[in-house]
Scaffold this active site. Structure first.
Site, mmCIF file in Angstrom:
data_model
loop_
_atom_site.group_PDB
_atom_site.id
_atom_site.type_symbol
_atom_site.label_atom_id
_atom_site.label_comp_id
_atom_site.label_asym_id
_atom_site.label_seq_id
_atom_site.Cartn_x
_atom_site.Cartn_y
_atom_site.Cartn_z
ATOM 1 N N GLN A 192 -1.924 -12.147 8.325
ATOM 2 C CA GLN A 192 -2.226 -11.774 6.715
ATOM 3 C C GLN A 192 -1.497 -12.921 5.581
ATOM 4 O O GLN A 192 -2.444 -13.368 4.871
ATOM 5 C CB GLN A 192 -1.750 -10.403 6.423
ATOM 6 C CG GLN A 192 -1.776 -10.154 4.958
ATOM 7 C CD GLN A 192 -1.656 -8.672 4.642
ATOM 8 O OE1 GLN A 192 -2.381 -7.876 4.533
ATOM 9 N NE2 GLN A 192 -0.444 -8.584 4.330
ATOM 10 N N MET A 238 0.895 -1.235 -0.080
ATOM 11 C CA MET A 238 0.253 -0.079 -0.042
ATOM 12 C C MET A 238 0.993 1.179 -0.004
ATOM 13 O O MET A 238 0.555 2.409 0.550
ATOM 14 C CB MET A 238 -0.832 0.089 1.196
ATOM 15 C CG MET A 238 -1.952 -1.256 0.925
ATOM 16 S SD MET A 238 -3.403 -0.897 2.283
ATOM 17 C CE MET A 238 -2.723 -0.744 3.776
ATOM 18 N N SER A 292 4.340 1.047 8.055
ATOM 19 C CA SER A 292 4.304 2.257 7.522
ATOM 20 C C SER A 292 3.777 3.168 8.781
ATOM 21 O O SER A 292 3.719 4.360 9.012
ATOM 22 C CB SER A 292 3.210 2.085 6.521
ATOM 23 O OG SER A 292 3.977 1.225 5.544
ATOM 24 N N HIS A 338 9.248 -3.373 3.222
ATOM 25 C CA HIS A 338 8.848 -3.797 1.730
ATOM 26 C C HIS A 338 10.213 -3.815 0.960
ATOM 27 O O HIS A 338 10.158 -4.873 -0.091
ATOM 28 C CB HIS A 338 8.379 -2.463 1.340
ATOM 29 C CG HIS A 338 7.081 -2.057 2.018
ATOM 30 N ND1 HIS A 338 6.791 -0.893 2.905
ATOM 31 C CD2 HIS A 338 5.739 -2.732 2.194
ATOM 32 C CE1 HIS A 338 5.808 -0.979 3.330
ATOM 33 N NE2 HIS A 338 5.170 -1.905 2.893
ATOM 34 N N VAL A 378 11.587 -6.971 9.349
ATOM 35 C CA VAL A 378 12.885 -6.183 9.449
ATOM 36 C C VAL A 378 12.397 -5.281 10.551
ATOM 37 O O VAL A 378 11.365 -4.820 10.762
ATOM 38 C CB VAL A 378 12.787 -5.418 7.851
ATOM 39 C CG1 VAL A 378 14.178 -4.536 8.227
ATOM 40 C CG2 VAL A 378 13.243 -6.623 7.115
ATOM 41 N N GLU A 386 6.441 -11.348 7.011
ATOM 42 C CA GLU A 386 5.888 -11.913 8.164
ATOM 43 C C GLU A 386 5.659 -11.135 9.251
ATOM 44 O O GLU A 386 4.960 -11.695 10.373
ATOM 45 C CB GLU A 386 7.081 -13.153 8.882
ATOM 46 C CG GLU A 386 7.418 -14.306 7.730
ATOM 47 C CD GLU A 386 8.451 -15.223 8.424
ATOM 48 O OE1 GLU A 386 9.068 -14.947 9.354
ATOM 49 O OE2 GLU A 386 8.327 -16.354 7.904
HETATM 50 O O1 PAF Z 1 0.194 -5.738 3.761
HETATM 51 C C1 PAF Z 1 -0.400 -4.813 3.048
HETATM 52 O O2 PAF Z 1 0.449 -3.662 2.733
HETATM 53 C C2 PAF Z 1 -1.561 -4.759 2.442
HETATM 54 O O3 PAF Z 1 -2.548 -5.584 3.477
HETATM 55 C C3 PAF Z 1 -1.555 -5.786 1.179
HETATM 56 C C4 PAF Z 1 -1.277 -6.720 0.999
HETATM 57 C C5 PAF Z 1 -0.781 -4.934 0.154
HETATM 58 C C6 PAF Z 1 -3.257 -5.620 0.662
HETATM 59 O O4 PAF Z 1 -3.613 -4.340 0.450
#
Ligand code: PAF
Length: 280
Positions: free
Chosen positions: A154, A31, A187, A38, A177, A149
């Site tokens: 999720q 996102m 974020s 990331h 991390v 992780e």
């Molecule tokens: O982990 C995230 O940033 C969000 O949940 C994802 C997997 C991009 C889905 O919008």
């Protein structure tokens, strides 16, 4: 400059050409507000697929309150700059209509795994996640996807969803991390007021202590009250959950008698933080 694609037709054209050439395609769904967590996924993806797509879409369906969606950091230009050194092949930044066109009426729901932990406190959150992730998997046609992780639940939910729906994609988890003081990168850390940011690493510290005690044979029943009190002492306003769960399938455990994960969510400085750590 990394190529930014904003519509699925352009994305499909690229992916079709890559696949025709026999190349594997990886995707890192995000996102935005990209941080080192990331970027570690992007790094893993560039090593694990011939072509890599990073998606950036702030998914309204997975936020529980309008203010949370509104406050979510949006940093598209800085994100694109951060991706340049990795040589990713495309950044897919779909407009809302590419994901949820007029009349969109479908929701993807994973039973069971989504009613616990974060799912118990964020109704509908995981339906939003699985709905958008299934669309991103299908739109990109990727062979592999990388997830952190840090969002352990999720990761489990997305794996189950891909398996149940026969989406031909391998879902790969990468380690969390952390900042030098142990705070898991997120974020949402950007939203922490300075004093809360200074206190926030207490969550990971407490969890590491618990993980050691659990590995040594202690039970959650013995440890939870002390850990919750320590978090309150450190300035956490509310602990939503602090639970030991089976690493695979997330069954609730009292002792680490199989590969397990200690997971927590707690509020500090008006920000909800989550973390988890492997036990045993
Ligand atoms: O982990 C995230 O940033 C969000 O949940 C994802 C997997 C991009 C889905 O919008």
């Amino acid at each position: 400059m990394t190529e930014i694609l904003r519509d699925k037709a352009a994305l499909r054209a690229r992916v079709t050409a890559w696949k025709r050439a026999g190349e594997t395609v990886g995707v890192v769904p995000t996102m935005g507000a990209l941080h080192q967590g990331h970027l570690s996924l992007v790094q893993a993806a560039t090593a694990g697929a011939d072509r890599v797509i990073v998606t950036i879409f702030v998914n309204p369906k997975q936020f529980n309150t309008p203010s949370d969606l509104e406050n979510y950091p949006r940093t598209e230009h800085a994100d694109a700059d951060k991706l340049v050194p990795f040589g990713v092949d495309a950044v897919y930044v779909p407009g809302p209509d590419e994901i949820y066109p007029d009349g969109f009426a479908t929701s993807v729901h994973v039973e069971g795994l989504t009613g616990i932990l974060c799912g118990a406190f964020r109704p509908g959150h995981f339906d939003g996640v699985t709905t958008v992730v299934s669309k991103l998997f299908l739109q990109t046609g990727a062979d592999r996807a990388w997830f952190g992780e840090k969002d352990y639940q999720q990761l489990q939910v997305v794996r189950r969803m891909a398996r149940d729906l026969d989406i031909p994609i391998e879902v790969i988890g990468c380690p969390t991390v952390r900042e030098p003081d142990g705070l898991a990168l997120s974020s949402r850390n950007l939203l922490l007021p300075a004093d809360a940011r200074a206190r926030a690493p207490a969550m990971g510290r407490e969890m590491r202590g618990m993980a050691e005690a659990l590995t040594a044979g202690r039970s959650m029943a013995e440890l939870t009250a002390h850990a919750s009190a320590a978090l309150a002492q450190a300035g956490f306003d509310k602990v939503e959950y602090l639970e030991l769960r089976a690493a695979d399938g997330l069954a609730l455990l009292d002792r680490a008698d199989r590969p397990a994960r200690l997971l927590a969510a707690a509020w500090i400085g008006g920000v909800r933080l989550i973390d988890n750590i492997a036990v045993g």
